[in-house]
Structure formats: C-alpha cells, structure tokens
Design an enzyme around this catalytic site. Structure first.
Site, PDB file in Angstrom:
ATOM      1  N   GLN A   1       0.950  -1.308  -0.014  1.00  0.00           N
ATOM      2  CA  GLN A   1       0.115  -0.214   0.141  1.00  0.00           C
ATOM      3  C   GLN A   1       0.896   1.264   0.187  1.00  0.00           C
ATOM      4  OE1 GLN A   1      -3.768  -0.389   2.494  1.00  0.00           O
ATOM      5  NE2 GLN A   1      -3.267   1.502   3.261  1.00  0.00           N
TER       6      GLN A   1
ATOM      7  N   SER B   1       1.425   6.479   2.786  1.00  0.00           N
ATOM      8  CA  SER B   1       2.438   7.491   3.704  1.00  0.00           C
ATOM      9  C   SER B   1       3.549   8.059   2.723  1.00  0.00           C
ATOM     10  CB  SER B   1       2.956   6.796   5.017  1.00  0.00           C
ATOM     11  OG  SER B   1       1.658   6.595   5.717  1.00  0.00           O
TER      12      SER B   1
ATOM     13  N   SER C   1       5.056  -1.616   3.795  1.00  0.00           N
ATOM     14  CA  SER C   1       5.229  -3.128   4.183  1.00  0.00           C
ATOM     15  C   SER C   1       5.345  -4.008   2.945  1.00  0.00           C
ATOM     16  CB  SER C   1       4.329  -3.724   5.130  1.00  0.00           C
ATOM     17  OG  SER C   1       4.059  -2.800   6.315  1.00  0.00           O
TER      18      SER C   1
ATOM     19  N   GLU D   1      -9.798  -0.799   8.055  1.00  0.00           N
ATOM     20  CA  GLU D   1      -8.552  -1.221   9.087  1.00  0.00           C
ATOM     21  C   GLU D   1      -9.474  -1.469  10.502  1.00  0.00           C
ATOM     22  OE1 GLU D   1      -5.953   1.953   9.068  1.00  0.00           O
ATOM     23  OE2 GLU D   1      -4.310   0.691   8.719  1.00  0.00           O
TER      24      GLU D   1
ATOM     25  N   GLU E   1      -3.428   9.677  18.642  1.00  0.00           N
ATOM     26  CA  GLU E   1      -3.815  10.937  18.592  1.00  0.00           C
ATOM     27  C   GLU E   1      -4.813  11.305  17.655  1.00  0.00           C
ATOM     28  OE1 GLU E   1      -0.778  10.381  18.985  1.00  0.00           O
ATOM     29  OE2 GLU E   1      -0.265  10.983  21.164  1.00  0.00           O
TER      30      GLU E   1
END
Lengths: 372, 400
Positions: free
Chosen positions: B133, B136, B168, B251, B365
C-alpha cells in the site's frame, strides 16, 4: 399496572416506564435536595416504584421471560444517570440480592413487601480477609445471635435489616433482624454522598428473626451479582458526566471558538469515551457469562473498571467546566460524591481487581512465591 | 488462561484450522509484531505466509466472502470475519497478506472495473500476488491527504514521481496500491487519485527501512518518472481521497485481542515466582480485562457485519485500548525480568517494538480526534488548509 410483578412485560416497555419514572421522580435536583436538607427519601416516589410500577417485585422475584441480569443492569444504568436517591439501592440491589440467594424468591417477596431494607454485609469482595464480614453469628439452640458493628446504607431508615454473618465454624448465614431489636444500636452519620444515607449499626447478641445458611460458593456468586449491578449504576452516571461535558464543550466559547474544538479538550473527552466503552464492554461480557468463575471474574473487573471510570468522569467534568464546575450550585460535585461513596460502600477497585484475579485462575499460593 | 471466544465458531472452521494451522505456525517464540532482524528468518516467514495462503486456497478456504467468479467461496462477510478470528488464535504470519486481503481487495471490489477485478483479485487468493500500500510519505503521515507524489497526465496515462515510506512488503510485492496527486492546484483532498502500480515497472526502486527493533518490515519506495497506463486508474481521477478513506475504514475490522500476549506474560510471572505479588496480579488482571474489552468490541463489529451494517467507531477505541495494553505488557515484562531485561530476547524485542505499534495504522492522537469529532460530535478543530490550493500550503522545510 397493579402491584403484581409485571411478568411477561416486554423489556422495552419496562425500560421506558423506568426512564419516565426516574425523569419525573428522581431528577438530579432530588439528589441535591437530599444534600441540602439532609431530608428523607421521597416517600411518594418509593411508593410508586414499589406499588404501582412493581420494580422491586421485578428485581426480587420472578422476571418471567425477561433475562434477569440484563434487565436489572439496564434499569440500574437509568437510576445511575440521575443519581437517583431511593431505597431501591439498599433494599433491592444490596439486601434483596442476598435475601433472594439465601431464602428464595417467595420468601424475599414476603419479607420485602413494600418494606425498605438495609444490608449489614461484606465490606470487601475478598471474604477471606479478616473483618470482611463485620458481624459474627452464634448458634443458640434454633436461634442465631448476632454481634458486631458496621456502617450501613439506609441503616437508620430501613424497616428490615438483612445481615450476613460468619459463624464460629467458619460457615456463613444470612439473617433478617428487626431494627431496634434488643442489643442493637443505630447512630446516623453525616454522609459525603447524601444519596447514600448512612448509619453506624451495632449488635450485641441480637436475636435474628429468621436465618438461612449460605455456602461460600453461593456467597461469591451473590457478591459478583451485586458488583455487576453497582457497575451498571456507575456506568450510567459516568455516561451522564460524559454527555453533559460534551454538551458544555460544544457551547462554551473561548479564544473565538467552542472549547470542544481544542485538541486538549477533544482528547480528554475521547479518552473518557474509551474508558466508558471499557466499562460497558466488561459489563456486557459479565451479563453474557451469567455464571461460574468466568462470570465472577468479569463481574469484578466490570465493577473495578466502572468505579475508576466514574471517578475519572466526575473529575473531568469539573475540570472541563472550569470554575463553574466547582460551584455548589453545579451538579458536577454530586457525581463526584457518588463516585466516592460507590467505591467505599462496595469495595475498593483494588479489591475487585484482586477478586477478579482469583476467579480467573491467577493462583495466589504458589510454592516459592516471593510475597513482597 | 485463554479467554473464550464470544462468537460461536462453526465446527468445520474450528476443526480444519486445528488440524492444518499448526503446520504453519511460528515456533521461534517471538512476540513482537515487526519483522525479525535476521534476514533469513524474515524470508522464512514470508515463504511460510505464502505457503499458508496456498494451503488455504487448495482446501477452499481462500476468499471466503469473495464471489465465486473471482475465485472465492461466495459466503458472507460475517463468515470470513469468524474464520479470521479463529485463525488469529494461531501463531500464523497473517500480517504478511493482511493488507492485501483486508485493504486492497475490498477496495478493488468497490472501486475497480470488471477487468481490474478479474485480473487482480484471483491471484491474491493463493499467495501468488502480494500487494503493498503506497500511501504514507516522508512529508505526509497523519496528514495523508497532504501528500506530494505527483502523477502528471501524459498521452498514454500518467507519469509518476515521488517517494513513499513505511511500505510493508514493497520488496516482494507484485503490485502497489498507489495514492498520488493528479491536481496540485485544488484543495488537497480534491486533487488525489488512486492507481494500480506495477512494482516491476521502470523507475520503481525499493529500499528497505530498518526499524528500531532491528528488522526491516518496511521500505522506502522511490518513483522516478514511472509510467502508469490509463487502465491502471482505480476509480475516477480526482476521487482518490474518497477511495483511500473507504480503504482505511476496513482497518477497523482487523483488530483481534490475540495480539496482546497475556498468556505468555502470565507464564513469565509464574516462572519468576511473582504471581503472589499484589502489584503484579493487579497489572496482569488489568491486561486480561483489556483483552476482554477487545473481544467484546470485536464481537460488536462481527454482529454489525452479520446484519451488514457499516463498522462503527469500535475500531478507533480498540486501537487505543490495544496500545495501552501493549505498553502495560511491556512494562510488566521488564519488571518481571529484572536484570535479565538487559539482554536481547523476545520480551525486550517486544518492548522496543511497542511505540511503533502505537503509531502504525493511525496514531492514537488521530484516533482520539476521530472519536471526538465523529463519535462524540464535538466541533471540528480549525483547519488552515481546508480551502487552500495544495500548491500554496506550507510543508516541512517550505513556508506557505
């Protein structure tokens, strides 16, 4: 609806009836009234609760098709949200649960028919700790004599005392006592939580009216059941703290925006939501387990967690309200008082965590254990 | 003590896994969820993961909720989650294919063309094709929508340049699920598109990223003028953020309580003679409570799946509960080990891995903000980049 037990009543109807009753007869203002006047419970409310709505009959008797624990925990949440101050707690949740376990449904209905009751019982879920049962029972022919003293919720106002006592041989009994019976004394105390009026009750060879033996295993079950009922009440109160504080954070403005848009406030409330979720999850799991060591273990986890969560919720409510949350006139401190009394009345979270550990098989007595 | 599963597992599933899963389990005793530092061990784990997927496929347990025309069983999403739950009780290398099955395939099913579904879904079912994926970037983690990898229109499709990070399995993946910027002159959310990237295409280079625990679970992926054909666009151009968000919602379905190694921790306490210590007992039972909470949240998610409702907010709360439980496990393990905590072993490796597990998949957060804004309905915090063209935004090292 008559005074008969509403067996066969749909759960949803029962919940709705309870919700309306609590809204009408136990607004938080009633909790405040008790604090400010040290006055008695609302007699009309109790009469309606018992006679017209039959909720005490529901709790102590046969629930028909309704699942017992699931029904009672739902009702307890409703009571908890408004900090309902009612003989319901001591009579039904505390005394009624023990009496029901010892004497059965019929005898419980008979004893508690409209009467208020108070429990002189365990001060901790860890029964093998010295002093866990503050009363000692002595057999004298067919009679049982009770000696000892303890702080009792509704000790001064109840029409019936239900005592749990330890005999010389280590066995336990549940006994009913007439308040004021020879050898007994009552002294009202000034409570921190006025919704839990307390009195110091002591007995010196006071004769029990009736008594039943209860074995250790049954006692453990009852203690777990009461723990679940109290956990549900605390979850209801914590949820109310969360809801009220979220509403406040949406409205209150500072620095040109609602304070609920500040990340610190958002994150505090998110954490509180997670804590309430933990408490609800454990409560639901306890209700699902229903019996056995797994049930008892999770029941104590639920009680410990709910206790800590209510304390946090009450503190956060004050913190996020700021100065106004710390005024006498704001209801926030009423929830903090209830958080405090709940922990003391039925055992510290630490004791419930330990009780859970034992039920879930974390053995204490291991050879070579380092008991520091 | 292992907590009882709250969902009734059908006997065929339970029995098949009991017989076949042990042959593919990890026997090293490792507890950490990141790849082992030893490259041979990492490769072994990858091959074992492929083997398990192949094995499931041969016995008809691959793609449980996928339609038969794509190679699946055609059963319900509920049944696939129940299987995954039971599967998670074994020490299988499920994390290798978890993004492929749990994130990429649902995305292809929802947004892909029939051709894309036919081409890409079946080979994922027997371990042949693994996906990575590509979301990021060094400059875009929590603020994923702010990413800068650029896909420029050409006559044949797009030309992509940029850099992805924390990817990953990029070094062994056949395909990449890429989120890139197709229009830099509109607000950030509006200028993104999703693509299928051929990891063997010219211009794609993968470099392993060594994480704090010593192994390399992740990679950097450099894209230098990589050509992407028209048919590799997934969904509509400019609709990438909507596609990506739907992917991320999946997720929430991935969290199971078995990720908390409470059994091993109790065994450690017993072995060290510390089970009688009240402090140790309290910490242990709180960790057991956290597992029970996770099981209940998972049960709620499964029940919602049974009635085909969307997953609720349980996932965000669950991530926070897991993170705190992992930290509690690490702290108690370190205490129990005493001076042995100076040595590198399964527990100290676990301990170093804990902070990483609390960042990946969305920081705590971010979870808190999601709970606050979307569950509790608190007013959204101010966002200075909401209506500003992405090209005019300040980024690290570049003032707006």
């Amino acid at each position: 609806m008559t005074s008969a037990t509403p067996s066969g009543t749909e759960l949803a109807t029962l919940i709705e009836v309870t919700r309306r009753f609590v809204e009408r007869h136990h607004p938080v203002a009633d909790a405040r009234r008790l604090l400010e006047t040290q006055g008695p419970y609302d007699a009309i409310a109790w009469d309606r609760l018992h006679r017209e709505i039959g909720l005490t009959g529901v709790a102590t008797g046969d629930l028909g098709d309704l699942p017992r624990l699931g029904t009672l925990t739902t009702l307890q949440e409703i009571f908890g949200a408004n900090l309902a101050a009612s003989p319901w707690f001591a009579t039904t949740v505390l005394a009624g649960t023990f009496l029901h376990a010892a004497a059965g449904a019929a005898a419980t209905q008979e004893h508690l028919d409209g009467r208020t009751a108070a429990l002189l019982g365990p001060t901790t879920p860890l029964l093998e700790v010295p002093g866990a049962l503050p009363l000692a029972a002595q057999h004298d022919g067919a009679a049982v004599l009770l000696t000892g003293g303890t702080t009792v919720v509704d000790g001064a106002s109840a029409a019936l005392w239900v005592a749990v006592a330890r005999c010389d041989d280590g066995s336990t009994v549940v006994a009913t006592v007439r308040p004021g019976a020879p050898g007994s004394t009552v002294r009202s105390l000034d409570p921190i939580d006025a919704t839990r009026p307390i009195a110091e009750v002591s007995m010196d060879r006071t004769i029990a009216s009736r008594w039943w033996p209860v074995d250790g295993a049954r006692l453990a079950d009852v203690i777990a059941e009461v723990s679940v009922l109290l956990a549900a009440e605390m979850v209801g109160a914590a949820q109310r703290c969360l809801d009220s504080t979220v509403a406040y954070a949406r409205d209150r403005m500072a620095f040109g925006q609602p304070i609920g848009s500040f990340q610190a406030i958002q994150h505090h409330l998110a954490d509180l939501f997670v804590d309430v979720s933990r408490s609800r999850a454990l409560l639901a799991e306890a209700v699902r387990e229903r019996e056995g060591a797994a049930f008892r273990g999770i029941a104590h986890m639920a009680c410990a967690q709910a206790s800590e969560t209510l304390t946090t919720a009450a503190e956060r409510q004050i913190a996020i309200h700021g100065g106004i949350g710390f005024t006498w006139e704001h209801d926030a401190h009423l929830y903090l008082r209830r958080a405090t009394s709940s922990q003391v009345v039925w055992g510290r979270p630490a004791d419930h965590w330990e009780a859970a550990a034992r039920e879930l098989g974390l053995e204490v007595d291991e050879p070579g254990d380092d008991r520091t | 003590m292992t907590a009882a599963g709250p969902t009734d597992v059908p006997e065929p599933i339970r029995a098949w896994l009991a017989e076949h899963a042990p042959g593919y389990e990890d026997t090293s005793g490792r507890l950490a969820t990141f790849a082992p530092a030893d490259p041979d061990a990492a490769n072994e784990e990858l091959e074992r993961a492929r083997g398990w997927e192949r094995h499931k496929s041969r016995h008809g347990w691959a793609g449980i909720a996928l339609p038969p025309e794509l190679g699946g069983r055609g059963a319900s999403r509920y049944e696939s989650l129940v299987f995954a739950d039971e599967e998670s009780r074994y020490r299988l290398p499920l994390h290798v294919f978890s993004a492929t099955h749990g994130m990429v395939v649902p995305t292809l099913l929802r947004w892909g063309t029939d051709r894309q579904k036919q081409r890409f879904v079946p080979p994922t079912l027997d371990g042949r094709e693994l996906w990575c994926q590509l979301f990021s970037e060094p400059g875009a983690g929590s603020d994923l929508a702010g990413l800068s990898t650029r896909a420029v229109r050409t006559s044949a499709g797009w030309c992509v340049t940029g850099q992805k990070v924390w990817t990953s399995n990029a070094h062994v993946a056949r395909w990449g699920y890429l989120l890139a910027r197709t229009d830099p002159d509109v607000p950030k959310n509006e200028g993104l598109s999703t693509f299928v990237l051929d990891m063997r295409a010219a211009g794609v280079s993968v470099r392993p990223l060594r994480q704090a625990t010593g192994g390399a679970s992740f990679n950097e992926v450099f894209l230098d003028d990589v050509h992407i054909p028209h048919e590799a666009l997934l969904g509509r151009e400019g609709n990438g953020w909507t596609v990506a968000r739907s992917t991320l919602m999946n997720e929430r379905l991935g969290i199971t309580s078995s990720i908390v190694p409470s059994d091993a921790l109790i065994a450690l306490a017993r072995e060290r003679g510390r089970l009688g210590d009240p402090d140790v007992r309290r910490q242990l039972v709180r960790i057991l409570a956290a597992r029970r909470v996770l099981e209940h949240l998972r049960h709620t998610t499964l029940e919602a799946a049974r009635t085909d409702e969307d997953p609720g907010p349980e996932g965000s709360a669950a991530k926070i509960v897991i993170g705190e439980a992992a930290a509690a496990v690490a702290a108690l393990a370190q205490d129990l080990l005493g001076v042995d905590a100076l040595t590198y072993d399964v527990w100290t490796e676990y301990r170093i891995g804990v902070p990483g597990s609390r960042i990946g998949g969305g920081t705590e957060e971010v979870m808190r903000t999601i709970l606050a804004e979307r569950v509790l309905g608190l007013p959204r915090g101010p966002r200075v980049d909401k209506d500003v063209p992405w090209s005019r935004l300040a980024r690290t090292g570049r003032l707006g």
